[in-house]
Design a protein around this motif. Structure first.
Motif, mmCIF file in Angstrom:
data_model
loop_
_atom_site.group_PDB
_atom_site.id
_atom_site.type_symbol
_atom_site.label_atom_id
_atom_site.label_comp_id
_atom_site.label_asym_id
_atom_site.label_seq_id
_atom_site.Cartn_x
_atom_site.Cartn_y
_atom_site.Cartn_z
ATOM 1 N N THR A 85 2.752 9.912 3.598
ATOM 2 C CA THR A 85 2.385 8.656 4.249
ATOM 3 C C THR A 85 1.630 7.757 3.282
ATOM 4 O OG1 THR A 85 2.295 9.754 6.395
ATOM 5 C CG2 THR A 85 1.131 7.647 6.202
ATOM 6 N N THR A 139 4.090 6.187 1.034
ATOM 7 C CA THR A 139 4.824 5.132 1.733
ATOM 8 C C THR A 139 4.009 3.844 1.778
ATOM 9 O OG1 THR A 139 6.053 6.722 3.064
ATOM 10 C CG2 THR A 139 5.888 4.463 3.931
ATOM 11 N N HIS A 140 2.742 3.954 2.126
ATOM 12 C CA HIS A 140 1.886 2.758 2.174
ATOM 13 C C HIS A 140 1.786 2.107 0.798
ATOM 14 C CE1 HIS A 140 0.755 3.099 6.307
ATOM 15 N NE2 HIS A 140 0.061 4.221 6.148
ATOM 16 N N ARG A 198 3.911 2.363 -1.687
ATOM 17 C CA ARG A 198 5.217 1.794 -2.054
ATOM 18 C C ARG A 198 5.397 0.420 -1.408
ATOM 19 N NH1 ARG A 198 8.785 4.934 0.514
ATOM 20 N NH2 ARG A 198 9.207 3.336 2.051
ATOM 21 N N ARG A 199 4.973 0.298 -0.172
ATOM 22 C CA ARG A 199 5.088 -0.994 0.515
ATOM 23 C C ARG A 199 4.193 -2.047 -0.122
ATOM 24 N NH1 ARG A 199 5.457 1.526 6.607
ATOM 25 N NH2 ARG A 199 7.618 2.202 6.386
#
Length: 69
Positions: free
Chosen positions: A47, A50-51, A53-54
């Motif tokens: 997670t 993911t954060h 990467r965004r």
């Protein structure tokens, strides 16, 4: 050393999850490992990735500054 002022201002633009990920990674003025940062913000490492990467995709300049810290 706190988060640099220019990064603090830009962090306000991020959604809460992304902001938490960045603050956990560099919030104490030194870089934590990804595992330490994930534990600090209470999410799994995937997670956190993911954060981040965004953030990298939406705000590449901010991401570069974060990685400099």
């Amino acid at each position: 050393m706190p988060i640099p002022h220019d990064i603090q201002i830009t962090l306000r633009l991020l959604p809460p999850g992304q902001r938490s990920a960045v603050e956990a990674l560099i919030g104490m003025g030194w870089a934590r490992s990804y595992h330490e940062a994930a534990a600090a913000c209470g999410v799994c490492v995937g997670t956190l990735y993911t954060h981040l990467r965004r953030v990298r995709q939406a705000h590449p300049e901010l991401y570069e500054r974060i990685m400099q810290v």
